[in-house]
Design a protein around this motif. Structure first.
Motif, PDB file in Angstrom:
ATOM      1  N   LYS A  19       8.704  -8.633   5.784  1.00 24.72           N
ATOM      2  CA  LYS A  19       7.521  -9.235   6.407  1.00 24.72           C
ATOM      3  C   LYS A  19       6.347  -8.260   6.369  1.00 24.72           C
ATOM      4  O   LYS A  19       6.516  -7.074   6.082  1.00 24.72           O
ATOM      5  CB  LYS A  19       7.831  -9.683   7.828  1.00 24.72           C
ATOM      6  CG  LYS A  19       8.249  -8.588   8.771  1.00 24.72           C
ATOM      7  CD  LYS A  19       8.674  -9.174  10.111  1.00 24.72           C
ATOM      8  CE  LYS A  19       9.027  -8.120  11.124  1.00 24.72           C
ATOM      9  NZ  LYS A  19       9.908  -7.078  10.723  1.00 24.72           N
ATOM     10  N   ILE A  20       5.177  -8.754   6.669  1.00 31.05           N
ATOM     11  CA  ILE A  20       3.966  -7.936   6.700  1.00 31.05           C
ATOM     12  C   ILE A  20       4.152  -6.794   7.690  1.00 31.05           C
ATOM     13  O   ILE A  20       4.747  -6.967   8.747  1.00 31.05           O
ATOM     14  CB  ILE A  20       2.747  -8.811   7.068  1.00 31.05           C
ATOM     15  CG1 ILE A  20       2.494  -9.839   5.968  1.00 31.05           C
ATOM     16  CG2 ILE A  20       1.509  -7.959   7.302  1.00 31.05           C
ATOM     17  CD1 ILE A  20       1.433 -10.865   6.297  1.00 31.05           C
ATOM     18  N   ASP A  21       3.664  -5.617   7.330  1.00 33.29           N
ATOM     19  CA  ASP A  21       3.727  -4.364   8.103  1.00 33.29           C
ATOM     20  C   ASP A  21       5.086  -3.673   8.053  1.00 33.29           C
ATOM     21  O   ASP A  21       5.254  -2.623   8.671  1.00 33.29           O
ATOM     22  CB  ASP A  21       3.294  -4.555   9.565  1.00 33.29           C
ATOM     23  CG  ASP A  21       1.801  -4.800   9.696  1.00 33.29           C
ATOM     24  OD1 ASP A  21       1.042  -4.294   8.844  1.00 33.29           O
ATOM     25  OD2 ASP A  21       1.401  -5.500  10.640  1.00 33.29           O
ATOM     26  N   ASP A  22       6.075  -4.210   7.330  1.00 32.82           N
ATOM     27  CA  ASP A  22       7.333  -3.495   7.144  1.00 32.82           C
ATOM     28  C   ASP A  22       7.089  -2.259   6.282  1.00 32.82           C
ATOM     29  O   ASP A  22       6.203  -2.252   5.415  1.00 32.82           O
ATOM     30  CB  ASP A  22       8.376  -4.368   6.429  1.00 32.82           C
ATOM     31  CG  ASP A  22       9.114  -5.304   7.359  1.00 32.82           C
ATOM     32  OD1 ASP A  22       8.958  -5.164   8.590  1.00 32.82           O
ATOM     33  OD2 ASP A  22       9.831  -6.180   6.849  1.00 32.82           O
ATOM     34  N   THR A  23       7.887  -1.223   6.507  1.00 30.39           N
ATOM     35  CA  THR A  23       7.881  -0.050   5.643  1.00 30.39           C
ATOM     36  C   THR A  23       9.068  -0.191   4.711  1.00 30.39           C
ATOM     37  O   THR A  23      10.186  -0.454   5.161  1.00 30.39           O
ATOM     38  CB  THR A  23       7.992   1.240   6.474  1.00 30.39           C
ATOM     39  OG1 THR A  23       6.875   1.297   7.364  1.00 30.39           O
ATOM     40  CG2 THR A  23       7.970   2.469   5.574  1.00 30.39           C
ATOM     41  N   GLU A  41      12.406  -0.851  12.691  1.00 27.25           N
ATOM     42  CA  GLU A  41      11.803  -0.172  13.840  1.00 27.25           C
ATOM     43  C   GLU A  41      12.858  -0.111  14.940  1.00 27.25           C
ATOM     44  O   GLU A  41      13.502  -1.102  15.236  1.00 27.25           O
ATOM     45  CB  GLU A  41      10.589  -0.960  14.350  1.00 27.25           C
ATOM     46  CG  GLU A  41       9.431  -0.992  13.391  1.00 27.25           C
ATOM     47  CD  GLU A  41       8.691   0.323  13.329  1.00 27.25           C
ATOM     48  OE1 GLU A  41       8.638   1.031  14.343  1.00 27.25           O
ATOM     49  OE2 GLU A  41       8.171   0.642  12.248  1.00 27.25           O
ATOM     50  N   LYS A  99       3.862   0.446   2.596  1.00 25.36           N
ATOM     51  CA  LYS A  99       3.687  -0.490   3.710  1.00 25.36           C
ATOM     52  C   LYS A  99       3.377  -1.861   3.103  1.00 25.36           C
ATOM     53  O   LYS A  99       2.557  -1.978   2.199  1.00 25.36           O
ATOM     54  CB  LYS A  99       2.532  -0.031   4.583  1.00 25.36           C
ATOM     55  CG  LYS A  99       2.303  -0.877   5.785  1.00 25.36           C
ATOM     56  CD  LYS A  99       2.154   0.047   6.951  1.00 25.36           C
ATOM     57  CE  LYS A  99       2.068  -0.717   8.213  1.00 25.36           C
ATOM     58  NZ  LYS A  99       3.050  -0.267   9.153  1.00 25.36           N
ATOM     59  N   ILE A 139       1.638  -5.257   2.783  1.00 21.73           N
ATOM     60  CA  ILE A 139       0.350  -5.834   3.165  1.00 21.73           C
ATOM     61  C   ILE A 139       0.433  -7.353   3.230  1.00 21.73           C
ATOM     62  O   ILE A 139      -0.103  -7.986   4.130  1.00 21.73           O
ATOM     63  CB  ILE A 139      -0.761  -5.403   2.176  1.00 21.73           C
ATOM     64  CG1 ILE A 139      -0.851  -3.881   2.084  1.00 21.73           C
ATOM     65  CG2 ILE A 139      -2.092  -6.018   2.545  1.00 21.73           C
ATOM     66  CD1 ILE A 139      -1.155  -3.175   3.384  1.00 21.73           C
ATOM     67  N   ASN A 140       1.132  -7.951   2.250  1.00 20.25           N
ATOM     68  CA  ASN A 140       1.272  -9.412   2.220  1.00 20.25           C
ATOM     69  C   ASN A 140       2.517  -9.780   1.431  1.00 20.25           C
ATOM     70  O   ASN A 140       2.917  -9.037   0.535  1.00 20.25           O
ATOM     71  CB  ASN A 140       0.028 -10.054   1.592  1.00 20.25           C
ATOM     72  CG  ASN A 140      -0.084 -11.518   1.930  1.00 20.25           C
ATOM     73  OD1 ASN A 140       0.600 -12.343   1.339  1.00 20.25           O
ATOM     74  ND2 ASN A 140      -0.934 -11.845   2.878  1.00 20.25           N
ATOM     75  N   LYS A 185       0.882  -1.170   0.000  1.00 23.03           N
ATOM     76  CA  LYS A 185       0.000   0.000   0.000  1.00 23.03           C
ATOM     77  C   LYS A 185       0.914   1.213   0.000  1.00 23.03           C
ATOM     78  O   LYS A 185       1.747   1.379   0.907  1.00 23.03           O
ATOM     79  CB  LYS A 185      -0.893  -0.015   1.241  1.00 23.03           C
ATOM     80  CG  LYS A 185      -1.875   1.111   1.311  1.00 23.03           C
ATOM     81  CD  LYS A 185      -3.049   0.816   0.439  1.00 23.03           C
ATOM     82  CE  LYS A 185      -4.136   1.855   0.719  1.00 23.03           C
ATOM     83  NZ  LYS A 185      -5.139   1.862  -0.273  1.00 23.03           N
TER      84      LYS A 185
END
Length: 89
Positions: free
Chosen positions: A52-56, A88, A40, A42-43, A11
């Motif tokens: 991985k999911i939610d990585d920027t 992060e 971002k 998503i999958n 996204k």
């Protein structure tokens, strides 16, 4: 929705407009100095390693293609189009 193989579903994080030194407002799509865009994850597909999911991430703005699901726009890119994964802290 689920990505397959070395594909990722992302996204795009909208940056908005930027002002030049002369005060001209440029939309993100008109900025030629920016080659990579922020998104971002998503999958991820089952062959993707290191993301991985939610990585920027930052990816090549010419990569992939758009897909619309439930009136939401996503982009499908390949793992090789990613140049940076933000950690992060």
């Amino acid at each position: 929705m689920r990505a397959i193989g070395r594909n990722l579903i992302i996204k795009i994080i909208k940056e908005g407009t930027t002002a030049t030194k002369g005060g001209l407002l440029l939309a993100e799509s008109h900025r030629e100095d920016v080659r990579y865009l922020e998104a971002k994850v998503i999958n991820v597909g089952d062959e993707v390693v290191g993301v991985k999911i939610d990585d920027t991430i930052f990816y090549d703005k010419h990569a992939g293609h758009l897909i619309e699901i439930n009136k939401e726009s996503y982009r499908v890119i390949k793992l090789q189009d990613i140049v940076v994964v933000l950690w992060e802290s």
